[in-house]
Write an enzyme that holds these catalytic residues in place. Structure first.
Site, mmCIF file in Angstrom:
data_model
loop_
_atom_site.group_PDB
_atom_site.id
_atom_site.type_symbol
_atom_site.label_atom_id
_atom_site.label_comp_id
_atom_site.label_asym_id
_atom_site.label_seq_id
_atom_site.Cartn_x
_atom_site.Cartn_y
_atom_site.Cartn_z
ATOM 1 N N ILE A 442 0.828 -1.204 0.000
ATOM 2 C CA ILE A 442 0.000 0.000 0.000
ATOM 3 C C ILE A 442 0.861 1.252 0.000
ATOM 4 C CG2 ILE A 442 -1.636 1.260 1.469
ATOM 5 C CD1 ILE A 442 -2.604 -1.701 2.285
ATOM 6 N N ASP A 443 1.960 1.226 0.724
ATOM 7 C CA ASP A 443 2.843 2.384 0.829
ATOM 8 C C ASP A 443 3.486 2.713 -0.519
ATOM 9 O OD1 ASP A 443 3.731 4.398 2.471
ATOM 10 O OD2 ASP A 443 5.317 3.236 3.415
ATOM 11 N N ASP A 444 4.067 1.696 -1.164
ATOM 12 C CA ASP A 444 4.663 1.934 -2.475
ATOM 13 C C ASP A 444 3.634 2.422 -3.476
ATOM 14 O OD1 ASP A 444 7.656 1.001 -3.133
ATOM 15 O OD2 ASP A 444 6.910 -0.135 -1.425
ATOM 16 N N GLU A 447 2.943 6.148 -2.960
ATOM 17 C CA GLU A 447 4.056 7.003 -3.352
ATOM 18 C C GLU A 447 4.302 6.972 -4.859
ATOM 19 O OE1 GLU A 447 5.802 9.224 -1.547
ATOM 20 O OE2 GLU A 447 4.466 8.792 0.122
ATOM 21 N N HIS A 518 0.557 8.483 4.003
ATOM 22 C CA HIS A 518 0.898 8.508 2.576
ATOM 23 C C HIS A 518 -0.328 8.244 1.708
ATOM 24 C CE1 HIS A 518 5.291 7.424 3.815
ATOM 25 N NE2 HIS A 518 5.035 8.713 3.941
#
Length: 702
Positions: A442-444, A447, A518
């Site tokens: 989810i983070d990648d 971003e 993020h």
């Protein structure tokens, strides 16, 4: 953590509940294009491609040297881009990666002298004067790391009575010996008879048969733990022992009694319950039906093979890969089998070779080999693209277009293990590594979307389609509490961390403030600040703010990272910079700024709150603090000016920064990371936002 009741409306107002009501978000501005909520974000109009950005207007040049520092950093980062479009810095962890690599090769019978000596040079170079090894730069001695490093050096031929080895073994004995080491260390030793399998927690392969609704099924574990535990169930069932090349009596407090009695936890405690459950599983092992056990191991083997990536690795990380190779080997897969061959080749690609320092006589010291636990090209590439764009590089610059092309090619459009909890969700997202289609994160994904929004790509329809899939997938991965974890939704079972086996770090993937921030920032940029799902994420973030004003950082160290993630997300979502939550965060950051103008936070803050925001200044952590302060409207404040001056002064002549300290986090406290590109991308991002303003700030033209 304490809940706050601050909403997103009038500063200081008390809302009815914890759901903020930011109202209609103001237009976002990037370049010369206004991005209105609910409309496609589009991209900035093209500027002529150039090697460097145009300088900011004289009125905003600010701290002397800031513009020149940003230009040098831009040139340095551009020079590091691969021809294919990606960036990747080394990912440094600790010597257990190198020790376990040698132990794996010894177990498989493929250890060679050149590799062994190169690894030994690295391990010796990391040893402290007292004979120990730490798990992060400047950290305290760590028992398991010291045991594993010592054994690896014994494999390399270092004599136990050599001064550096004698110091290590004496320290190990003084701190409980092998018996006090973590379970994973003792498993590696059991492979060679240096520890008894009977003295290890039982891990039955029948675990793979538990359906997802049963507690302690494999999907109750975080993806990294799940991928490690499944092959280890096979290893635990097989209990292999290879001939030991030497004894390790010197690592026991009493070699005549290597297994000292341990007082069990009270039965009324969770630890006591799980300890007694483990005893029952040891009894079950003696009576487990053979057909059932064989079927379980075969099911585990299929599960492992189905999740092998195209590059031969598993999950793109070292621990699942080494245990998968061992498990399949024990089940009869020879080293020439395509699955095994690809797996071993993937581990070889984790090796970073360097020239060693010269010896005392000035002669070359020989090559040094360090093993990366993982590789981070997608993460590094999206962060590098954000840094370059925010530092004024034209959005159609060839380097940014190449990065976008590469990131678009890395999109994952098939389902993975995340679909167990979200079976109806369409795929679309990005992983951390070169190859990890089973586990996008989810983070990648958040971003990458933020990076793509900064780039003017010649095929905008392709970009819009990929972004739409990523946004939809991230929204679908929201947990029930309104926040987001890293890999799975609602991976919050309280039981896995209590297992006697799980003493190697975090084994579940609950939502975190940094990942949630993020995602919120990405959704706000996509015009979804008023979406109820975004508002639930914001409400969760407000409730998670610490009394100090900081936020906990799960994947970066620590409160500086969490705060540096959340404040920009809140302002992107329309929060006024005078909002109480933002002002508390600003005050906390100002209170922990170092005398040299920088910020730093030691890994020890994960164990001891007294370390929160305290540590030697680092470029990456200084940048995180600056990113929060700049988004909070503090550009002309003293703290920002001192922080920018620190970055300018700390920069090296080639435009890079040096950073020996570990500012990344795998497992809080238990597994720390030094991302070698962090020291380049985050300072450039902070300098760029200082010089050019916030990329998506309301009412601000760049």
């Amino acid at each position: 953590m304490t809940a706050t009741t601050d909403g997103a409306g009038t500063p200081g107002a008390e809302p009815d509940d914890h759901t903020p009501a930011p109202g209609p978000a103001p237009p976002r501005v990037w370049g010369a294009v206004r991005i209105h909520p609910g409309e496609p974000a589009g991209a900035a109009p093209p500027r002529p491609a150039a090697a460097e950005p145009d300088g900011p207007p004289d009125a905003v040049r600010g701290v002397p040297g800031a513009q020149e520092a940003a230009a040098r950093a831009t040139r340095h980062l551009l020079a590091r881009q691969d021809a294919a479009g990606w960036w990747k810095g080394d990912l440094e962890t600790n010597v257990t990666m190198d020790a376990e690599d040698l132990l794996l090769r010894q177990f498989l019978g493929i250890r060679d002298e050149a590799t062994t000596q190169a690894a030994a040079r690295f391990i010796r170079g990391e040893q402290a004067a007292d004979g120990t090894w730490a798990t992060f730069h400047g950290g305290p001695p760590e028992l398991s790391a010291t045991v594993e490093a010592y054994v690896a050096l014994r494999l390399a031929g270092d004599a136990p009575d050599a001064p550096h080895m004698a110091r290590a073994s004496a320290w190990i004995r003084a701190h409980g010996g092998i018996a006090a080491a973590r379970v994973f260390t003792r498993i590696w030793l059991a492979l060679f008879g240096w520890w008894s399998w009977d003295q290890l927690p039982e891990l039955p392969p029948e675990l793979v048969f538990l359906p997802p609704w049963v507690p302690l099924n494999i999907y109750d574990f975080g993806c990294w733990a799940r991928q490690t535990i499944v092959p280890l169930t096979v290893v635990s069932a097989k209990r292999p022992v290879r001939p030991a090349p030497f004894a390790l009596d010197e690592l026991h407090t009493d070699a005549r009694n290597p297994y000292p009695a341990v007082r069990p936890a009270p039965l009324a405690s969770w630890d006591g319950v799980f300890q007694r459950m483990d005893r029952a599983l040891h009894v079950y092992r003696r009576f487990a039906p053979r057909r059932l056990r064989k079927a379980a191991m075969n099911t585990a083997a299929r599960w492992i093979i189905e999740r092998q990536e195209n590059d031969g690795c598993w999950g793109g990380i070292q621990p699942p890969a080494v245990y998968s190779v061992i498990a399949l080997h024990l089940l009869g897969y020879d080293l020439g089998h395509p699955v095994m061959r690809a797996g071993l080749e993937s581990l070889d690609r984790f090796a970073v070779w360097r020239d060693g320092p010269p010896g005392p006589d000035g002669r070359p010291g020989g090559p040094v080999r360090m093993i990366e636990a993982c590789q981070s090209p997608v993460w590094d590439t999206c962060l590098a693209a954000i840094a370059l764009a925010d530092a004024g590089l034209p959005p159609d610059h060839p380097a940014l277009v190449r990065a976008a092309d590469w990131m678009l090619g890395e999109e994952i459009v098939r389902t993975g293990d995340w679909a167990v909890r979200r079976p109806g969700l369409a795929p679309g997202g990005w992983a951390f590594e070169f190859h990890n289609d089973t586990y996008p994160d989810i983070d990648d994904t958040a971003e990458v979307v933020l990076a793509l929004r900064r780039i003017r790509h010649p095929d905008p329809a392709r970009v819009e389609a990929a972004i739409a899939r990523g946004v939809s997938w991230n929204l679908g991965m929201q947990s029930a509490n309104g926040a987001w974890g890293a890999f799975d939704a609602d991976n919050t079972s309280p039981f896995p961390n209590r297992l006697p086996f799980c003493d190697f770090g975090e084994v579940i993937d609950p939502p975190s403030a940094d990942v949630t921030a993020h995602v919120v920032e990405m959704l706000a940029v996509e015009g979804r600040a008023a979406d109820p799902r975004t508002r639930r994420g914001i409400a969760w973030l407000l409730a998670e703010q610490e009394p100090t004003g900081a936020w906990f950082g799960r994947w970066g160290t620590n409160y500086v990272y969490g705060t540096g993630s959340v404040v920009p997300a809140l302002t992107a979502a329309g929060f006024d910079t005078a909002h109480p939550a933002i002002r508390r965060a600003v005050r906390w950051l100002e209170s922990v700024q170092n005398e040299d103008g920088g910020w730093g936070e030691d890994q020890r803050s994960y164990k001891d709150p007294a370390w929160a925001g305290k540590g030697a200044s680092t470029p990456s952590q200084t940048a995180w603090a600056l990113m929060a302060l700049l988004s909070a409207g503090e550009r002309n404040g003293e703290a920002v000016e001192r922080g920018i001056a620190y970055l300018v002064a700390a920069q090296q002549e080639d435009g890079s920064w040096d950073e020996p300290y570990f500012t990344g986090t795998g497992f809080p406290w238990d597994f720390s990371i030094n991302y070698h590109l962090y020291r380049q991308v985050f300072p450039l991002t902070a300098l760029g936002r200082y010089l050019y303003g916030e990329p998506f700030a309301a009412g601000e033209d760049r």
